[in-house]
Scaffold this motif. Structure first.
Motif, short mmCIF file in Angstrom:
data_model
loop_
_atom_site.label_atom_id
_atom_site.label_comp_id
_atom_site.label_asym_id
_atom_site.label_seq_id
_atom_site.Cartn_x
_atom_site.Cartn_y
_atom_site.Cartn_z
N SER A 180 -6.24 4.79 -33.49
CA SER A 180 -6.97 5.97 -33.05
C SER A 180 -8.34 6.07 -33.71
CB SER A 180 -6.15 7.24 -33.33
OG SER A 180 -4.94 7.23 -32.59
N ILE A 181 -8.40 5.69 -34.99
CA ILE A 181 -9.69 5.70 -35.69
C ILE A 181 -10.63 4.68 -35.05
CG2 ILE A 181 -10.82 5.18 -37.89
CD1 ILE A 181 -8.34 6.31 -39.28
N TRP A 182 -10.10 3.51 -34.74
CA TRP A 182 -10.90 2.46 -34.08
C TRP A 182 -11.40 2.95 -32.73
CZ3 TRP A 182 -8.64 -2.89 -32.23
CH2 TRP A 182 -9.70 -3.77 -31.94
N ASP A 183 -10.50 3.56 -31.94
CA ASP A 183 -10.89 4.06 -30.61
C ASP A 183 -11.97 5.13 -30.72
OD1 ASP A 183 -8.99 2.39 -29.52
OD2 ASP A 183 -7.47 3.95 -29.30
N ARG A 184 -11.80 6.04 -31.65
CA ARG A 184 -12.77 7.13 -31.77
C ARG A 184 -14.13 6.62 -32.22
NH1 ARG A 184 -12.51 12.78 -35.29
NH2 ARG A 184 -14.68 13.37 -34.85
N ALA A 185 -14.12 5.56 -33.02
CA ALA A 185 -15.39 5.01 -33.51
C ALA A 185 -16.29 4.60 -32.35
CB ALA A 185 -15.13 3.82 -34.43
N TYR A 186 -15.71 4.03 -31.29
CA TYR A 186 -16.52 3.65 -30.13
C TYR A 186 -17.14 4.89 -29.48
CZ TYR A 186 -14.65 -1.10 -30.36
OH TYR A 186 -14.33 -2.37 -30.77
N GLU A 187 -16.36 5.97 -29.41
CA GLU A 187 -16.89 7.20 -28.81
C GLU A 187 -18.05 7.75 -29.65
OE1 GLU A 187 -13.72 9.97 -28.42
OE2 GLU A 187 -12.40 8.59 -27.34
N GLU A 188 -17.86 7.76 -30.97
CA GLU A 188 -18.91 8.28 -31.85
C GLU A 188 -20.15 7.39 -31.84
OE1 GLU A 188 -18.78 11.13 -33.48
OE2 GLU A 188 -16.71 11.63 -32.95
N LEU A 189 -19.94 6.08 -31.73
CA LEU A 189 -21.05 5.13 -31.70
C LEU A 189 -21.73 5.08 -30.33
CD1 LEU A 189 -19.30 2.23 -33.63
CD2 LEU A 189 -21.42 3.32 -34.38
N ASP A 190 -20.98 5.50 -29.30
CA ASP A 190 -21.45 5.45 -27.92
C ASP A 190 -21.76 4.01 -27.50
OD1 ASP A 190 -22.07 6.47 -25.43
OD2 ASP A 190 -24.17 6.88 -25.93
N VAL A 191 -20.82 3.12 -27.82
CA VAL A 191 -20.93 1.71 -27.41
C VAL A 191 -19.63 1.29 -26.74
CG1 VAL A 191 -22.56 1.14 -29.25
CG2 VAL A 191 -20.11 0.82 -29.63
N MET A 192 -19.70 0.23 -25.94
CA MET A 192 -18.53 -0.29 -25.25
C MET A 192 -17.77 -1.25 -26.16
SD MET A 192 -18.45 1.05 -22.21
CE MET A 192 -17.38 -0.07 -21.30
N ARG A 193 -16.46 -1.25 -26.01
CA ARG A 193 -15.62 -2.20 -26.74
C ARG A 193 -15.77 -3.59 -26.13
NH1 ARG A 193 -10.56 -1.24 -29.44
NH2 ARG A 193 -10.57 0.84 -28.50
N ASN A 194 -15.91 -4.59 -26.99
CA ASN A 194 -15.95 -5.98 -26.55
C ASN A 194 -14.59 -6.61 -26.79
OD1 ASN A 194 -16.41 -9.02 -26.97
ND2 ASN A 194 -18.39 -8.36 -26.14
N GLU A 195 -14.14 -7.45 -25.89
CA GLU A 195 -12.81 -8.03 -26.01
C GLU A 195 -12.66 -8.89 -27.28
OE1 GLU A 195 -13.56 -11.96 -23.17
OE2 GLU A 195 -12.18 -10.37 -22.53
N ARG A 196 -13.77 -9.29 -27.87
CA ARG A 196 -13.70 -10.09 -29.09
C ARG A 196 -13.82 -9.24 -30.35
NH1 ARG A 196 -13.81 -15.38 -28.39
NH2 ARG A 196 -14.46 -15.74 -30.55
N ASP A 197 -13.92 -7.93 -30.19
CA ASP A 197 -14.03 -7.05 -31.35
C ASP A 197 -12.73 -7.03 -32.15
OD1 ASP A 197 -16.60 -6.40 -30.73
OD2 ASP A 197 -16.15 -4.37 -29.99
N VAL A 198 -12.88 -6.92 -33.46
CA VAL A 198 -11.73 -6.75 -34.35
C VAL A 198 -12.03 -5.59 -35.30
CG1 VAL A 198 -10.99 -9.15 -34.25
CG2 VAL A 198 -12.64 -8.45 -35.99
N PHE A 199 -10.96 -4.98 -35.79
CA PHE A 199 -11.08 -3.84 -36.70
C PHE A 199 -10.65 -4.29 -38.08
CE2 PHE A 199 -9.82 0.72 -37.83
CZ PHE A 199 -11.14 1.16 -37.87
N GLN A 200 -11.47 -3.98 -39.08
CA GLN A 200 -11.18 -4.42 -40.43
C GLN A 200 -11.61 -3.37 -41.44
OE1 GLN A 200 -13.44 -8.05 -40.03
NE2 GLN A 200 -15.24 -7.21 -41.07
N ALA A 201 -11.09 -3.51 -42.65
CA ALA A 201 -11.40 -2.56 -43.73
C ALA A 201 -12.32 -3.21 -44.73
CB ALA A 201 -10.12 -2.10 -44.41
#
Length: 240
Positions: A180-201
């Motif tokens: 959910s944090i990853w999903d919301r980040a795209y909304e806040e950034l106003d960018v599209m998710r790329n299929e090659r994107d990964v989420f990391q800390a």
């Protein structure tokens, strides 16, 4: 430790407050001695507070000596003034213009099952999140208290998009999943998710992939040492 044994170290912090141990030879050091132990010079405008074992927070003047038997934790900061606030009706002088609810919790020993409230005169008292910053330079004396836990605990998380070179910050409840944090980040950034994107800390020991842990709540992931509050969106490397 036996009551007659000498105290060989004190714990010093800034306005964080993150404490570190410092050796001492005097059982009744002065404010100047404590400031010097903290790394300040005699020419600095240092402000020293002793966190006493009885829960009180007392300022220590430069030539005033205090017994370490009353408490071995000290707040030391560069400041030529203090700011008055009140907690549970008692006065407290703080050597910085700003203070967070999390700092107040540590200073006053407020349990995790309580919230910190900013007291209001003409409206309901306001529950504070741990990262909320209060300006003590406003008119009047800001007053705080501990009270019933106010809903789910929230944290301020930071997500950096390495491709867009953009960073967003927003509050997330401790039970929010990493997905959910990853999903919301795209909304806040106003960018599209790329299929090659990964989420990391982003952690003190390096980058940690979260792709196998996206169903975990934030608090659980933190307890397992997978993350803190800083995250990154990066592009997957290598083959598909």
């Amino acid at each position: 430790m036996n009551d007659s044994d000498p105290i060989r170290s004190i714990h010093i912090a800034g306005t964080d407050p993150v404490f570190r141990a410092v050796p001492v030879n005097d059982q009744t050091p002065s404010g100047d001695q404590i400031a010097l132990a903290a790394g300040f010079s005699s020419d600095d405008y240092s402000y020293v507070l002793q966190m006493r074992d009885n829960g009180e927070l007392e300022d220590v003047r430069s030539r005033e000596s205090v017994p370490l038997s009353d408490g071995q934790r000290f707040i030391v900061a560069l400041s030529d003034r203090s700011y008055r606030l009140a907690f549970a009706g008692g006065p407290l002088d703080w050597p910085a213009r700003f203070i967070t609810a999390g700092t107040l919790r540590k200073l006053k020993g407020v349990a995790a099952d309580k919230s910190i409230y900013l007291e209001k005169t003409d409206e309901p008292d306001f529950p504070l999140d741990e990262d909320d910053v209060i300006d003590l330079d406003e008119d009047g004396v800001e007053s705080f208290k501990a009270g019933k836990l106010a809903g789910p605990k929230k944290q301020t998380v930071r997500v950096k998009h390495l491709g867009e070179l953009e960073t967003v910050r927003f509050k997330a409840e401790s039970g929010t999943t990493l997905q959910s944090i990853w999903d919301r980040a795209y909304e806040e950034l106003d960018v599209m998710r790329n299929e090659r994107d990964v989420f990391q800390a982003e952690t003190d020991v390096g980058t940690v992939s979260l792709m196998d842990h996206l169903d975990l709540p934030l608090e659980t992931a933190q307890q397992e040492g997978l993350c803190d509050k800083k995250f990154e969106i990066a592009a997957r490397t290598g083959g598909a």
